[in-house]
Scaffold this active site. Structure first.
Site, PDB file in Angstrom:
ATOM      1  N   ASP A  41       1.517  -3.758  -5.413  1.00 30.71           N
ATOM      2  CA  ASP A  41       0.674  -2.631  -5.336  1.00 30.71           C
ATOM      3  C   ASP A  41       1.593  -1.258  -6.022  1.00 30.71           C
ATOM      4  OD1 ASP A  41      -0.671  -0.253  -5.186  1.00 30.71           O
ATOM      5  OD2 ASP A  41      -2.221  -1.073  -4.020  1.00 30.71           O
ATOM      6  N   GLU A  97       1.071  -7.860   1.385  1.00 32.30           N
ATOM      7  CA  GLU A  97       1.290  -6.720   0.221  1.00 32.30           C
ATOM      8  C   GLU A  97       2.017  -5.599   1.082  1.00 32.30           C
ATOM      9  OE1 GLU A  97      -1.441  -3.334  -1.781  1.00 32.30           O
ATOM     10  OE2 GLU A  97      -2.274  -4.245  -0.149  1.00 32.30           O
ATOM     11  N   GLN A 107      -1.728  -4.318  -8.320  1.00 29.85           N
ATOM     12  CA  GLN A 107      -2.786  -3.119  -8.177  1.00 29.85           C
ATOM     13  C   GLN A 107      -2.157  -1.730  -8.782  1.00 29.85           C
ATOM     14  OE1 GLN A 107      -3.518  -3.781  -3.911  1.00 29.85           O
ATOM     15  NE2 GLN A 107      -5.747  -4.717  -4.829  1.00 29.85           N
ATOM     16  N   GLU A 149      -7.224  -0.424  -7.650  1.00 25.12           N
ATOM     17  CA  GLU A 149      -7.365   0.200  -6.372  1.00 25.12           C
ATOM     18  C   GLU A 149      -7.437   1.595  -6.266  1.00 25.12           C
ATOM     19  OE1 GLU A 149      -6.873  -1.715  -1.883  1.00 25.12           O
ATOM     20  OE2 GLU A 149      -5.128  -1.293  -3.010  1.00 25.12           O
TER      21      GLU A 149
END
Length: 267
Positions: free
Chosen positions: A178, A143, A206, A242
């Site tokens: 993300d 990530e 995310q 998140e």
């Protein structure tokens, strides 16, 4: 239809950790993710998942001394044995919790080590990890993370992550996209989604509001539009929530902030 997973390490902090499973289930989440599950036994976690009919879809492998600023070991020369131990442990948890994905943090760049050495170490460690995970059908995820929240973190950009995944060439290595981190580092989120989701190399998305990392309906990102883009691209993975609820440590604080999700479901 989009599928959302509650991050139990960051959401529902008004409850003790073991009570967060039922809270998430009561709010309609079918799945959860956990940053670091290792302080609890797999049996205890599995019982909570089963009791609340939840699926664990992602957790992080151990990341070194996290409390003192470490953020993974994968890129750091000399930490190979510790890295391998963390993968063995993560795969054991994944098997016992029926979790399909493990996020492996890259690490903070050590002072004085050349970028080429860090990249070589990172790729060798990831290749080793994916080889260990093959027989378990577990995906290893990497990530890109923004340098405001994690200064000097090794992996920061989507193109960088995708290039690494392609260079290693393992069928079970994927990218975690993300949108919070991506907005801070790169922006142009709709085009990033259109570029990378069709490759099949993104297996987890995310979300969080920018800049405060509150609910996705707070801040500068137009998530309803991005959700429509994600759905139009045929993405079938989970979207991990998140974020840190703006209203926290009060009764039902996390649930109060879920209007963005309730509104989405009624459309």
């Amino acid at each position: 239809m989009l599928q959302f997973a509650a991050n139990l390490s960051m959401m529902y902090t008004e409850y003790d950790f073991m009570d967060r499973f039922s809270a998430a289930a009561q709010d309609g989440f079918p799945a959860v993710e956990i940053l670091f599950p290792h302080e609890y036994s797999p049996a205890v976690l599995a019982s909570q998942l089963k009791a609340n009919q939840l699926k664990l879809v992602l957790f992080n492998a151990k990341a070194g001394d996290f409390a003192n600023g470490e953020r993974g070991m994968a890129c750091i020369p000399g930490r190979e044995q510790e890295f391998q131990d963390s993968i063995y442990l993560a795969l054991d948890y994944a098997a016992k919790l029926d979790c399909p994905q493990i996020h492996v943090l890259a690490g903070i760049k050590p002072i004085g080590v050349e970028s080429e050495v860090l990249l070589e170490t990172y790729c060798k460690n990831l290749a080793w990890a994916t080889e260990q995970a093959k027989s378990t059908e577990t995906l290893i995820l990497i990530e890109p993370i923004n340098t405001r929240d994690m200064p000097n973190y090794f992996l920061n950009y989507q193109a960088q992550a995708h290039e690494i995944v392609k260079s290693i060439g393992a069928d079970n290595l994927r990218v975690q996209l993300d949108l919070y981190h991506c907005q801070i580092m790169e922006g142009d989120l709709a085009m990033k989604l259109k570029e990378y989701l069709p490759t099949g190399l993104v297996s987890h998305v995310q979300i969080a509001g920018v800049p405060e990392r509150f609910e996705p309906n707070i801040g500068e990102i137009n998530y309803p539009y991005l959700f429509s883009v994600i759905e139009s691209l045929g993405y079938t993975g989970y979207i991990g929530c998140e974020y840190r609820p703006q209203i926290k440590n009060t009764t039902n604080g996390t649930s109060t902030g879920l209007d963005w999700l309730r509104n989405l479901k009624t459309k």
